[in-house]
Motif scaffolding. Structure first.
Motif, short mmCIF file in Angstrom:
data_model
loop_
_atom_site.label_atom_id
_atom_site.label_comp_id
_atom_site.label_asym_id
_atom_site.label_seq_id
_atom_site.Cartn_x
_atom_site.Cartn_y
_atom_site.Cartn_z
N VAL A 56 0.84 -1.20 0.00
CA VAL A 56 0.00 0.00 0.00
C VAL A 56 0.87 1.25 0.00
N ILE A 57 1.95 1.24 0.78
CA ILE A 57 2.84 2.40 0.80
C ILE A 57 3.48 2.61 -0.57
N ASN A 58 3.88 1.52 -1.22
CA ASN A 58 4.43 1.63 -2.57
C ASN A 58 3.42 2.25 -3.53
N GLN A 59 2.14 1.90 -3.36
CA GLN A 59 1.11 2.47 -4.21
C GLN A 59 0.97 3.98 -3.96
N LEU A 60 1.08 4.39 -2.69
CA LEU A 60 1.03 5.81 -2.37
C LEU A 60 2.24 6.54 -2.96
N LEU A 61 3.41 5.94 -2.83
CA LEU A 61 4.62 6.57 -3.34
C LEU A 61 4.63 6.67 -4.86
N SER A 62 4.01 5.67 -5.51
CA SER A 62 3.98 5.69 -6.98
C SER A 62 3.15 6.85 -7.52
N MET A 89 -7.02 -2.79 -4.95
CA MET A 89 -6.80 -3.47 -6.23
C MET A 89 -5.32 -3.77 -6.34
N ALA A 90 -4.98 -5.01 -6.66
CA ALA A 90 -3.59 -5.40 -6.78
C ALA A 90 -3.00 -4.85 -8.06
N SER A 135 -8.55 -6.67 -18.32
CA SER A 135 -9.78 -6.07 -18.83
C SER A 135 -9.80 -4.57 -18.54
N SER A 136 -10.58 -3.87 -19.34
CA SER A 136 -10.71 -2.42 -19.15
C SER A 136 -11.39 -2.11 -17.82
N ASP A 137 -12.30 -2.99 -17.39
CA ASP A 137 -12.96 -2.79 -16.10
C ASP A 137 -11.94 -2.82 -14.97
N PHE A 138 -10.98 -3.74 -15.06
CA PHE A 138 -9.97 -3.83 -14.00
C PHE A 138 -9.14 -2.55 -13.95
N ILE A 139 -8.74 -2.05 -15.12
CA ILE A 139 -7.93 -0.84 -15.17
C ILE A 139 -8.69 0.34 -14.59
N GLN A 140 -9.97 0.42 -14.90
CA GLN A 140 -10.78 1.51 -14.37
C GLN A 140 -10.92 1.41 -12.86
N LEU A 141 -11.19 0.17 -12.38
CA LEU A 141 -11.31 -0.03 -10.94
C LEU A 141 -9.99 0.27 -10.22
N SER A 142 -8.89 -0.13 -10.85
CA SER A 142 -7.57 0.11 -10.25
C SER A 142 -7.29 1.60 -10.15
N ASN A 143 -7.60 2.35 -11.19
CA ASN A 143 -7.40 3.79 -11.16
C ASN A 143 -8.28 4.45 -10.10
N THR A 144 -9.52 3.95 -9.99
CA THR A 144 -10.43 4.48 -8.98
C THR A 144 -9.90 4.22 -7.58
N TYR A 145 -9.40 3.01 -7.38
CA TYR A 145 -8.84 2.65 -6.07
C TYR A 145 -7.66 3.55 -5.71
N LEU A 146 -6.72 3.72 -6.65
CA LEU A 146 -5.54 4.53 -6.37
C LEU A 146 -5.92 5.98 -6.10
#
Length: 422
Positions: free
Chosen positions: A26-32, A198-199, A219-230
């Protein structure tokens, strides 16, 4: 120190979670998602003595070319939630002074008890330097499925003190299990916001959504969900912490004592108000007293209503007779007017000052002796003698058991009755 060098209101985020919950991910995701022009600092606490998380984070950020603006410091070999608080204070102070970051993230060991860390970060000396944002707690769905974790007090403690719960490793949980998980969380902390993590798209397995529809990693749905999560995760970096606010109130409640002037003639009708004095909501929280012990020193401080007037000579005599005092500081409303006190074993400094919104006293005593102070003065301006004692003598004596309640009573007895004030 120049005003420009004073560090104030640095946004600070605490990322907690039980051992193995996935905090580093999670910290890596914040730093990214760190803006490239911002300087961030990361304080990592590991219970072991080697220190691995810092190297893992450093290597992962190098690939993203953002590591140059991230200062990483590790505190290894124990929990920063220890009673002394010194490892935490030193580590934060060095990070802030040496790197002057625009944001600080703290990752305590998974064995830490978050309540103690919240208590420390809620102390007055951090309220100016740090601006505490939402406490992010990482919860592993895989761990939660196991009874040994669900019933573990340490596992539950992280949930109780969270502002935000980031739930990861839940992909294999059915919709029913996810509902059970949310109900379990609500029973411990109904105010906590839940974010389903989202991993990384390169490693994420296929998983079922709550509606039992399958989403694959490409899938495009995964990418959208991942962006929403981040986006939702990053937004927590700018949301004030309710958990910290509650802990600050708890600190005040635990430390506040019933202080009342010895003479009951102090009445609201006789309060001497000054329209030029700045008012503050903090006066409603007075009187306030704390006491603590750190590194062989006993500390105590009082904040008192500004209309309480102390007998100047009696107050100075009382302070100088405290056992083994090492430092006395204060700004107090006295019979001689508002005075600024600055006492050390080598000198006594007393200066007149302007009226304040409250009176403040802080003392530091040397633990290890029940005798009266070794510092003796014949008046408020000049030191007569200082009896020096060897370390052996101090170490052979019992730890001081000063009665703070008695100190409170003696201090209150020095308040001049209102009908005698001029």
């Amino acid at each position: 120190m120049n005003t420009s060098s004073i560090i104030q209101n640095i946004p600070c985020t605490l990322v907690t979670g039980f051992l193995g919950s996935g905090k580093t991910t999670v910290i890596n995701q914040l730093l990214s998602n760190k803006p490239t022009n911002e300087r961030w600092a990361l304080l990592i606490n590991e219970f072991g003595r080697i220190g691995i998380d810092g190297a893992l984070l450093a290597s992962s950020q190098t690939a993203g070319d953002t590591h140059n603006n991230i200062a990483i410091r590790e505190v290894s070999g124990g929990c920063i939630c220890c009673t002394s608080q010194l490892p935490l204070q030193i580590a934060i102070s060095r990070l802030l002074s040496e790197h002057r970051p625009q944001r600080l993230i703290i990752e305590p060991t998974g064995l830490a008890h978050p309540r103690e860390l919240l208590r420390q970060l809620s102390e007055p000396h951090w309220q100016t330097a740090l601006s505490m944002q939402a406490v992010i707690t990482v919860l592993s769905g895989v761990q939660w499925q196991q009874e040994k974790y669900r019933s573990h007090d340490g596992f539950q403690a992280h949930v109780r003190d969270a502002d935000v719960l980031v739930i990861n490793r839940y992909e294999q949980l059915s919709a029913t299990y996810r509902q059970d998980l949310q109900q379990w969380i609500a029973a411990l902390n109904k105010q906590a916001k839940i974010i389903w993590a989202m991993a990384d798209s390169q490693t994420a397995p296929d998983f079922q959504t709550t509606s039992d529809s399958k989403i694959t990693a490409d899938s495009s749905d995964f990418i959208q969900l991942s962006n929403t999560y981040l986006s939702e995760l990053t937004a927590q970096l700018t949301k004030p912490s309710n958990a910290i606010s509650k802990q600050r109130i708890a600190n005040m409640t635990e430390s506040r004592v019933s202080l009342t002037p010895a003479n009951s003639l102090m009445s609201s009708a006789s309060i001497n108000t000054n329209n030029d004095i700045e008012t503050s909501s903090s006066t409603s929280e007075l009187p306030y007293r704390y006491h603590d012990e750190q590194q062989g020193m006993l500390l105590a401080g009082w904040r008192l209503p500004p209309h309480w007037v102390f007998n100047a000579n009696d107050l100075q005599q009382w302070l100088l007779q405290l056992p083994n005092w090492q430092r006395i500081k204060g700004i107090v409303n006295t019979s001689d007017g508002w005075l600024q006190l600055n006492f050390t074993p080598d000198s006594l400094t007393i200066n007149e000052t302007s009226a304040q919104i409250d009176s403040r006293l802080e003392i530091i005593l040397l633990a290890g002796s029940d005798n009266k102070s070794d510092n003796k003065f014949d008046n408020k301006n000049e030191a007569v003698t200082t009896v020096k004692r060897t370390k052996v003598e101090l170490n052979n004596e019992h730890q001081s058991s000063i009665e703070w309640e008695r100190c409170d009573r003696e201090l209150m007895a020095l308040v001049i009755p209102s009908n005698n004030q001029t």
